[in-house]
Write a protein that holds these residues in place. Structure first.
Motif, PDB file in Angstrom:
ATOM      1  N   GLU A   1       0.672  -1.216   0.136  1.00 39.93           N
ATOM      2  CA  GLU A   1       0.184  -0.094   0.037  1.00 39.93           C
ATOM      3  C   GLU A   1       1.073   1.239   0.020  1.00 39.93           C
ATOM      4  O   GLU A   1       2.029   1.228   0.440  1.00 39.93           O
ATOM      5  N   ALA A   2       0.426   2.330  -0.588  1.00 42.47           N
ATOM      6  CA  ALA A   2       0.850   3.606  -0.367  1.00 42.47           C
ATOM      7  C   ALA A   2      -0.131   4.531  -0.427  1.00 42.47           C
ATOM      8  O   ALA A   2      -1.432   4.433  -0.688  1.00 42.47           O
ATOM      9  N   THR A   3       0.278   5.910  -0.092  1.00 40.52           N
ATOM     10  CA  THR A   3      -0.741   6.971  -0.025  1.00 40.52           C
ATOM     11  C   THR A   3      -0.078   8.114  -1.052  1.00 40.52           C
ATOM     12  O   THR A   3       1.046   8.265  -1.286  1.00 40.52           O
ATOM     13  N   PHE A   4      -1.245   8.979  -1.568  1.00 45.67           N
ATOM     14  CA  PHE A   4      -0.738  10.266  -2.260  1.00 45.67           C
ATOM     15  C   PHE A   4      -1.954  11.220  -2.401  1.00 45.67           C
ATOM     16  O   PHE A   4      -2.726  10.850  -1.978  1.00 45.67           O
ATOM     17  N   LYS A   5      -1.400  12.253  -2.633  1.00 47.68           N
ATOM     18  CA  LYS A   5      -2.127  13.387  -2.488  1.00 47.68           C
ATOM     19  C   LYS A   5      -2.578  14.233  -3.880  1.00 47.68           C
ATOM     20  O   LYS A   5      -1.798  14.020  -4.764  1.00 47.68           O
ATOM     21  N   VAL A   6      -3.866  14.456  -4.309  1.00 46.61           N
ATOM     22  CA  VAL A   6      -4.222  15.031  -5.315  1.00 46.61           C
ATOM     23  C   VAL A   6      -4.967  16.161  -4.996  1.00 46.61           C
ATOM     24  O   VAL A   6      -5.875  16.367  -4.085  1.00 46.61           O
ATOM     25  N   SER A   7      -5.030  17.286  -6.037  1.00 49.66           N
ATOM     26  CA  SER A   7      -5.877  18.511  -5.700  1.00 49.66           C
ATOM     27  C   SER A   7      -7.034  18.461  -6.377  1.00 49.66           C
ATOM     28  O   SER A   7      -7.111  17.530  -7.376  1.00 49.66           O
ATOM     29  N   ALA A   8      -8.202  19.085  -6.098  1.00 46.85           N
ATOM     30  CA  ALA A   8      -9.390  18.961  -6.732  1.00 46.85           C
ATOM     31  C   ALA A   8      -9.480  19.624  -8.234  1.00 46.85           C
ATOM     32  O   ALA A   8      -8.773  20.548  -8.238  1.00 46.85           O
ATOM     33  N   LYS A   9     -10.036  18.785  -8.962  1.00 48.00           N
ATOM     34  CA  LYS A   9     -10.057  19.338 -10.332  1.00 48.00           C
ATOM     35  C   LYS A   9     -11.478  18.733 -11.189  1.00 48.00           C
ATOM     36  O   LYS A   9     -11.870  17.732 -10.878  1.00 48.00           O
ATOM     37  N   ASN A  10     -11.955  19.605 -11.853  1.00 45.05           N
ATOM     38  CA  ASN A  10     -13.368  19.152 -12.535  1.00 45.05           C
ATOM     39  C   ASN A  10     -13.085  19.117 -14.195  1.00 45.05           C
ATOM     40  O   ASN A  10     -12.243  19.936 -14.714  1.00 45.05           O
ATOM     41  N   TYR A  11     -13.707  18.046 -14.736  1.00 48.57           N
ATOM     42  CA  TYR A  11     -13.458  17.925 -15.835  1.00 48.57           C
ATOM     43  C   TYR A  11     -15.097  18.038 -16.655  1.00 48.57           C
ATOM     44  O   TYR A  11     -15.768  17.026 -16.603  1.00 48.57           O
ATOM     45  N   PRO A  12     -15.218  18.868 -17.345  1.00 42.00           N
ATOM     46  CA  PRO A  12     -16.716  19.209 -17.645  1.00 42.00           C
ATOM     47  C   PRO A  12     -17.010  18.122 -18.824  1.00 42.00           C
ATOM     48  O   PRO A  12     -16.283  17.689 -19.878  1.00 42.00           O
ATOM     49  N   ALA A  13     -18.405  17.584 -18.855  1.00 47.99           N
ATOM     50  CA  ALA A  13     -18.669  16.646 -19.867  1.00 47.99           C
ATOM     51  C   ALA A  13     -19.966  16.979 -20.452  1.00 47.99           C
ATOM     52  O   ALA A  13     -20.572  17.894 -20.037  1.00 47.99           O
ATOM     53  N   ASN A  14     -20.525  16.306 -21.610  1.00 45.34           N
ATOM     54  CA  ASN A  14     -21.754  16.725 -22.224  1.00 45.34           C
ATOM     55  C   ASN A  14     -22.871  16.172 -21.299  1.00 45.34           C
ATOM     56  O   ASN A  14     -22.622  15.039 -20.904  1.00 45.34           O
ATOM     57  N   ARG A  15     -24.046  16.769 -21.065  1.00 46.85           N
ATOM     58  CA  ARG A  15     -25.048  16.050 -20.688  1.00 46.85           C
ATOM     59  C   ARG A  15     -25.911  15.438 -21.496  1.00 46.85           C
ATOM     60  O   ARG A  15     -26.603  15.664 -22.189  1.00 46.85           O
TER      61      ARG A  15
END
Ligand code: BGC
Length: 753
Positions: free
Chosen positions: A734-748
């Motif tokens: 096991e390991a841990t890592f950090k990610v920052s928030a990000k949004n990726y728009p998509a078609n509805r």
């Protein structure tokens, strides 16, 4: 050329003059579309009936489909052949490779690529331009009749194995058709059933595999499935075919429809279907009529023609390939054997395996009639099928001759009933052969006279029918009796019993797995299956397959198990068309199927809910053992790189399949699966004491979940956990890592109604 062609050609010649007619090249597609008459265009996007004049006799029987030629513009017909595990022809031999489920069980992209390359080569030999595969629907339920053609319950395993296969085929200059797009995970009422699922589930599970396959391999074509998706046929679904597949996934190939003429033609073309297969003259008439009455746009037809021409210029037919009809069956049989052994999964071994050739009592009808593959589009007319019995004898085993004689006689006898003859029954699914009842005195005698027993249990399935829980998932009384009696009698004399599962999909194992000493899941392993099984049993090959699908304890343990036609017995052999009396009735699991489990398919459900299973996703034993060290995940920009070192701790060489799973913080979501596979790989053959470091690179976007309300993919901010190892329930590091928030728009798109 028929009269229709000649008059069309003449009309055009008068209008344009011969010299003005462009001949198709890679660079003049827009000019060629301009030069096509409306009638030609309306014919062009509809497949031809190649069994009828003027095409009759030009194409091999069993060919999947053929496109309309326009000789005056230098446009040849191209040929499409099934299917995923080898070229399906009625009267010509081609190699039957192991089925998709086994290929995925290898967890080895290289294996999938090699199979793809060989099928690409055979395509060239047989005059094929596009192979109608890979089949890559999600194994939502153990009972889907076509599970064996597909890869996994997991979209990442599915999508990346599919991509490797596509890259293999296409490296030979032959096209592929990633099928069936999308949410086509059941065969009952397959032409008209409505798969009803929420948007998040559609995106994270059912279209994800196609997204990855398109990203990594650019299949020349994608096949739109038969079913409805949330009330709209996929072939008529613009949201699915244009907004998701083209705009978001970046697919720039051709969309071919699965083989039906019964759809709204202008709607199909407007949605993004480009080639209507198998093709019916009514469809051409319909196009012409709709253009006239204004219900169809010429732009849609021009787009479809452009896509088809873009495909044609890449094909062997356009490049002038002459078929030889002589595939390299010998070297491909060797490959079929090697690849089959790599995807077999050792489910149990109490030290019995591997064993040396010895006096063996071989039980079970499928020991002598080993099933190479399933039926329907994925059936292959292979030059031979190696039975387990043949292979064991070839490797020096001495088989109990009384049993052999009985089973061989019984197999010949039962195959005379057409129901059990797969060559006749190719489209409807072979029936399960009942087990032969072996009497107690005979079992006692064989226990006395032999050193060990092997029992093969078989399950076959095919297109157009789902398996039946009570008859095909559960063991039958004749099988249980055989298993119990053989185990009792052999164990009483201190002798071992091994079970080989020659199965198209999981069967119930929990109730009987304690009985035998070892269990090998050999799936439907292709024409060389018997040899590959013998290679694993004797240790020539150390098993390294891992389950691509969970084996539940009880069928009903899985979420959504009730939402499948699990005991649906049709009154017609081919249940593509539901019985007239039931057609149109709003019958649950037939007219429509609710995917109530949502994203919690397979291990996503079992792991998140900590529910016991018989054998988990990613499970599989080896004749050696491995240790994991130095798990590290580093995030840089829009990617992460994960590494882990695997060491062979045992005394014999072996390969280890490694999964890279991630547990993500919830972010704006109420729930997420406790772990999801994001990448995987396999070591080379590690010698005792040898180590290898595996590296996985994953775009951060692939850690995102789909927020349906906002129509976007979101990666949550926070600490992520990474798990290494194939078995989803027992991470090896096991390991841990950090990610920052990000949004990726998509078609509805494709919202449930
Ligand atoms: C199957 C496809 C196949 C096509 C052409 C359809 O019935 O669903 O998988 O490629 O036939 O044979």
């Amino acid at each position: 050329m028929n009269r229709f062609f000649i008059s069309l050609a003449c009309l055009t010649l008068i209008g344009t003059g011969v010299s003005a007619q462009p001949k198709l090249t890679e660079n003049n597609i827009p000019d060629v579309v301009k030069a096509m008459t409306t009638e030609e265009k309306a014919h062009f996007v509809v497949g031809v009936r190649y069994h009828e004049p003027p095409y009759k006799g030009k194409y091999l029987d069993g060919t999947g489909g053929v496109t309309y030629p326009i000789p005056r513009l230098g446009i040849p017909s191209i040929v499409m052949m099934d299917g995923p595990v080898g070229i399906r022809l009625d009267n010509n031999h081609t190699t039957c490779f192991p089925t998709g489920l086994l290929t995925a069980a290898s967890w080895d992209k290289e294996i999938a690529r090699k199979i793809g390359e060989a099928i690409g080569e055979e395509s060239i030999d047989m005059g094929n331009d596009v192979i109608l595969g890979p089949g890559m629907n999600i194994l939502r339920n153990p009972l889907c009749g076509r599970n064996f053609e597909y890869f996994s319950e997991d979209p990442v395993l599915t999508g990346l194995i599919a991509a490797a296969y596509v890259n293999g085929v296409q490296s030979k200059g032959v096209g592929t058709s990633a099928k069936h797009f999308a949410a086509n995970s059941q065969e009952t009422n397959r032409l008209d059933g409505d798969s009803r699922l929420d948007t998040r589930t559609l995106r994270e599970i059912y279209t994800k595999a196609f997204e990855l396959c398109v990203r990594d391999s650019k299949p020349w074509t994608v096949m739109a499935s038969y079913n409805y998706l949330n009330g709209e046929y996929t072939q008529e679904n613009r949201g699915l075919l244009t907004d998701i597949l083209r705009s978001e996934f970046g697919f720039d190939g051709l969309v071919v429809t699965d083989w039906t003429g019964k759809r709204n033609t202008p709607k199909q073309l407007n949605a993004g279907s480009d080639l209507l297969m198998g093709g019916h003259p009514n469809q051409t008439e319909h196009i012409l009529e709709c253009l006239k009455n204004g219900t169809m746009k010429m732009d849609d037809l021009d787009r479809a023609c452009t896509k088809l021409l873009e495909l044609i210029v890449k094909t062997p037919a356009f490049k002038g390939n002459k078929r030889t009809l002589k595939p390299d069956l010998r070297s491909h049989a060797k490959l079929a054997r090697e690849t089959a052994a790599d995807g077999m999964v050792l489910l149990k071994n109490n030290g019995t395996l591997p064993f040396l050739p010895s006096k063996t009592a071989l039980f079970g009808v499928y020991s002598y009639n080993t099933i190479q593959g399933g039926n329907g589009a994925a059936w292959v007319n292979s030059p031979h099928v190696i039975n387990i019995s043949d292979a064991l004898q070839a490797q020096g085993f001495k088989l109990d001759s009384n049993l052999e004689e009985l089973y061989v006689f019984y197999s010949a006898y039962i195959s005379r009933d057409l129901k059990y003859n797969h060559k006749v029954n190719v489209h409807v699914g072979d029936a399960q052969k009942p087990e032969l009842e072996i009497t107690l005195p005979l079992i006692k005698a064989s226990a006395r006279d032999n050193d060990l027993a092997i029992i093969t249990l078989g399950r076959i399935s095919g297109e157009a029918r789902d398996r039946i829980l009570s008859k095909e998932f559960l063991l039958q009384e004749d099988e249980t009796n055989l298993l119990e009696t053989v185990c009792d009698e052999f164990h009483a004399l201190g002798k071992k019993v091994v079970v080989v599962l020659n199965v198209c999909s999981p069967v119930e194992t929990a109730s009987w797995k304690d009985l035998p000493d070892a269990i090998l899941c050999a799936w439907l392993p292709g024409e060389e299956g018997g040899n590959a099984i013998a290679d694993v049993l004797t240790g020539k090959v150390n098993p390294s397959g891992r389950l691509p699908m969970t084996f539940p304890i009880d069928y009903f343990d899985a979420a959504g198990a009730e939402d499948f036609p699990y005991n649906f017995v049709s009154d017609k052999a081919n249940e593509s068309v539901v019985h007239p009396e039931r057609r149109g009735l709003p019958l649950k699991n037939i007219a429509y199927t609710d995917y109530t489990e949502g994203i919690y398919v397979g291990y996503r459900y079992f792991c998140t809910n900590r529910k016991d299973v018989s054998y988990p996703f990613g499970y599989g034993l080896s004749y050696t053992s491995f240790s994991y060290s130095k798990p590290v995940v580093k995030v840089k920009g829009d990617k992460l790189t994960a590494t882990v070192t695997v060491t062979n701790m045992g005394s014999i060489p072996g390969k280890e399949a490694v999964g890279f799973y991630v547990n993500a913080p919830l972010g704006s979501f109420k729930d997420k699966p406790s772990m999801e596979l994001k990448e995987f790989g396999k070591t080379g053959l590690l010698q005792p004491g040898e180590s290898q470091t595996l590296t996985f690179t994953v775009p951060i976007r692939q850690l995102a979940s789909f927020n349906s309300d906002k129509s976007r993919w979101e990666t949550a901010k926070g600490t992520y956990k990474a798990y290494f190892g194939a078995d989803a329930t027992k991470p090896a590091a096991e390991a841990t890592f950090k990610v920052s928030a990000k949004n990726y728009p998509a078609n509805r798109v494709c919202e449930p109604r």
